[in-house]
Design a protein around this motif. Structure first.
Motif, PDB file in Angstrom:
ATOM      1  N   PRO A 176       4.424  -0.305   1.722  1.00  0.00           N
ATOM      2  CA  PRO A 176       3.570   0.515   0.864  1.00  0.00           C
ATOM      3  C   PRO A 176       2.631   1.376   1.703  1.00  0.00           C
ATOM      4  CG  PRO A 176       2.808  -1.752   0.894  1.00  0.00           C
ATOM      5  CD  PRO A 176       4.106  -1.733   1.637  1.00  0.00           C
ATOM      6  N   GLU A 177       2.322   2.551   1.203  1.00  0.00           N
ATOM      7  CA  GLU A 177       1.450   3.446   1.949  1.00  0.00           C
ATOM      8  C   GLU A 177      -0.015   3.066   1.801  1.00  0.00           C
ATOM      9  OE1 GLU A 177       2.774   7.007   0.108  1.00  0.00           O
ATOM     10  OE2 GLU A 177       4.343   7.357   1.598  1.00  0.00           O
ATOM     11  N   ARG A 178      -0.357   2.398   0.696  1.00  0.00           N
ATOM     12  CA  ARG A 178      -1.738   1.982   0.445  1.00  0.00           C
ATOM     13  C   ARG A 178      -1.745   0.556  -0.079  1.00  0.00           C
ATOM     14  NH1 ARG A 178      -4.944   6.490   0.602  1.00  0.00           N
ATOM     15  NH2 ARG A 178      -6.712   5.441  -0.379  1.00  0.00           N
ATOM     16  N   ILE A 179      -2.693  -0.223   0.370  1.00  0.00           N
ATOM     17  CA  ILE A 179      -2.950  -1.564  -0.150  1.00  0.00           C
ATOM     18  C   ILE A 179      -4.454  -1.679  -0.343  1.00  0.00           C
ATOM     19  CG2 ILE A 179      -2.856  -4.056   0.296  1.00  0.00           C
ATOM     20  CD1 ILE A 179      -0.367  -3.625   1.966  1.00  0.00           C
ATOM     21  N   GLY A 180      -4.862  -2.208  -1.483  1.00  0.00           N
ATOM     22  CA  GLY A 180      -6.287  -2.325  -1.744  1.00  0.00           C
ATOM     23  C   GLY A 180      -7.004  -1.000  -1.776  1.00  0.00           C
ATOM     24  N   GLY A 181      -6.267   0.071  -2.081  1.00  0.00           N
ATOM     25  CA  GLY A 181      -6.874   1.388  -2.187  1.00  0.00           C
ATOM     26  C   GLY A 181      -7.071   2.117  -0.880  1.00  0.00           C
ATOM     27  N   VAL A 182      -6.596   1.543   0.234  1.00  0.00           N
ATOM     28  CA  VAL A 182      -6.762   2.202   1.532  1.00  0.00           C
ATOM     29  C   VAL A 182      -5.402   2.424   2.185  1.00  0.00           C
ATOM     30  CG1 VAL A 182      -9.039   1.188   1.851  1.00  0.00           C
ATOM     31  CG2 VAL A 182      -7.043   0.032   2.808  1.00  0.00           C
ATOM     32  N   ALA A 183      -5.318   3.456   3.003  1.00  0.00           N
ATOM     33  CA  ALA A 183      -4.080   3.745   3.723  1.00  0.00           C
ATOM     34  C   ALA A 183      -3.812   2.648   4.751  1.00  0.00           C
ATOM     35  CB  ALA A 183      -4.172   5.102   4.408  1.00  0.00           C
ATOM     36  N   VAL A 184      -2.552   2.218   4.852  1.00  0.00           N
ATOM     37  CA  VAL A 184      -2.205   1.120   5.755  1.00  0.00           C
ATOM     38  C   VAL A 184      -0.949   1.464   6.554  1.00  0.00           C
ATOM     39  CG1 VAL A 184      -3.241  -0.682   4.317  1.00  0.00           C
ATOM     40  CG2 VAL A 184      -0.847  -0.033   3.935  1.00  0.00           C
ATOM     41  N   GLU A 185      -0.761   0.738   7.642  1.00  0.00           N
ATOM     42  CA  GLU A 185       0.458   0.837   8.434  1.00  0.00           C
ATOM     43  C   GLU A 185       1.610   0.155   7.697  1.00  0.00           C
ATOM     44  OE1 GLU A 185       0.840   2.479  11.350  1.00  0.00           O
ATOM     45  OE2 GLU A 185      -1.204   3.191  10.970  1.00  0.00           O
ATOM     46  N   PRO A 186       2.872   0.497   8.025  1.00  0.00           N
ATOM     47  CA  PRO A 186       4.015  -0.050   7.287  1.00  0.00           C
ATOM     48  C   PRO A 186       4.110  -1.574   7.276  1.00  0.00           C
ATOM     49  CG  PRO A 186       4.716   1.850   8.559  1.00  0.00           C
ATOM     50  CD  PRO A 186       3.298   1.555   8.967  1.00  0.00           C
TER      51      PRO A 186
END
Length: 463
Positions: free
Chosen positions: A390-400
């Motif tokens: 996912p590109e975002r988790i918990g509303g923030v941008a994240v690594e794959p």
């Protein structure tokens, strides 16, 4: 036949042993389910009818002699990295697309001894080294509830097969969460035993040397327990199993249980996952379990990224020469891992090994104060299958790899951990709760999972 393929493993085995079910009819019921759903899901391959018939003939002969095997007539899917004699076992790699296993892995050997019937091979990411189940041999495995989503990886084919009713049991591997995250996403049970509990000395060398284990994937915890008892125990071919002992399960009311919503890590979690996890914990506390909030104290800088050089150099050791000859043979993401593995220095690899050891020591210390630890299996539900994570988790941008944060440390600690469904998140997608314990406490972990399953049944969204 539809009714038959909804039965659990224990019921199938009991009825087959008692002569109330024909094992050939059981196999046919699950094969019909594979035929009905596999074109869409792309989860199961190598359905060699002559090999199924040979398993059935051997089982019939044993039953006629009065034997009552533990898994009599129970169908199983084997992950396509584990040797199953006479079947093509590709590891999801073009390098092995024509490889026929010359022998059974010890776990498969034990499943057959227990009377199980191997129906086929479950799809995997290449060399079990990717959190998305896709490869250049068989392609993409899709989520059983929504074909646009992934079930994760690398044991995605096995998790999807069990969730979709293609088999009650599957045999996966877990080197960093490969048989916990896909079951969490698909709404089934995935159990990573202690390192050394199940022999794994016959078959392919793998990148996760010293931490990967054979892992049952099932519809119920009771089936995971049954499968584990059929598989566990020392074998002289595997020195890591010698001298290793499993403790008996203790009464759950005597266990001290810690709950850690983020596993003591600075990592985002989606609100729907956090809510499902919190509701599950509240239900367990209401049932009288001794639970308190406590986070493991990890060494400074501990995260999955610091450990990844070990996977990369493991791949480079095994496949670096083939990559140099032709990088295009490999899945693009796996090729990047091999390339990085060839570039890491010895000092960097030693640093990763020491980080692994310090993580193991931190968790061992934690388990001197607590018997079990509860946390989410993943910080998100299943995502679109056209991307690594996912590109975002918990509303923030994240690594794959941010979706994988809660599982690898238990591999490095050699500890048992299980994922059980604990509710649903957005769009009714399953959420998993992870239960872990100290090495050797597998039966405590399974017993706790059985209770969790019974208490949370009304929260579970079956696939």
């Amino acid at each position: 036949m539809e009714l038959t393929n909804r039965l659990d493993a224990a019921t199938i085995a009991a009825r087959v042993a008692a002569g109330r079910l024909d094992p050939a009819e059981v196999a046919a019921a699950f094969q019909a389910r594979i035929a009905a759903r596999n074109d869409q899901l792309n989860a199961v391959f190598e359905q060699r009818q002559e090999l199924v018939d040979a398993d059935l003939a051997q089982l019939r002969a044993r039953l006629a002699q009065g034997e009552r095997p533990l898994l009599a007539g129970v169908p199983v899917i084997v992950k396509d990295v584990i040797w199953s004699q006479g079947r093509r076992v590709t590891q999801g790699s073009q390098l092995y697309r024509d490889f026929i296993a010359p022998a059974d892995a010890i776990a498969v050997e034990r499943l057959r001894r227990a009377g199980a019937i191997v129906l086929g091979m479950g799809n995997t990411s290449e060399f079990a080294c990717k959190g998305l189940t896709t490869n250049k041999v068989y392609g993409l495995t899709r989520h059983p509830l929504d074909a646009t989503l992934t079930a994760g990886g690398s044991s995605g084919g096995c998790a999807v097969a069990v969730a979709a009713g293609m088999a009650p049991l599957a045999l996966g591997t877990d080197g960093g969460g490969s048989s916990r995250r896909p079951p969490a996403h698909a709404g089934v049970v995935g159990f990573k035993p202690s390192y050394g509990a199940i022999p794994d000395a016959v078959g392919f060398a793998h990148a996760f040397n010293g931490i990967q284990v054979i892992a049952p994937i099932t519809r119920t915890v009771a089936d995971a327990e049954l499968m584990f008892e059929a598989l566990a125990g020392a074998d002289p071919r595997d020195p890591d199993t010698l001298g290793f002992s499993l403790g008996a399960a203790r009464p759950l009311h005597t266990l001290k249980i810690a709950v850690s919503p983020r596993l003591g890590l600075d990592t985002p979690v989606d609100d729907d996952v956090a809510q499902a996890f919190d509701q599950a914990v509240a239900r367990l506390q209401a049932a009288g379990l001794s639970i308190e909030r406590a986070d493991p104290a990890w060494p400074r800088g501990a995260d999955e990224a610091v450990l990844m050089p070990l996977q990369h150099v493991g791949l480079a050791n095994l496949y670096g020469d083939a990559w140099r000859r032709d990088p295009e043979v490999f899945d693009a993401d796996v090729a990047r891992q091999i390339e990085r593995g060839l570039a890491w220095t010895g000092a960097e690899v030693a640093r990763a090994r020491e980080a692994s050891r310090q993580i193991a020591l931190a968790l061992a210390g934690f388990f001197t104060r607590y018997d079990l630890l509860l946390c989410p299996t993943t910080p998100c539900v299943a995502w679109r299958n056209d991307r690594l994570g996912p590109e975002r988790i918990g509303g923030v941008a994240v690594e794959p790899r941010a979706h994988a944060v809660f599982t690898p440390f238990f591999n490095h600690a050699l500890a048992p951990a299980i994922s059980v469904p604990c509710g649903s998140g957005r769009d009714g997608l399953p959420v998993g709760l992870q239960i872990a314990g100290p090495r050797g406490a597998d039966r405590n972990v399974l017993a706790a999972a059985r209770l969790v399953e019974s208490l949370l049944a009304s929260f579970v969204n079956p696939a």
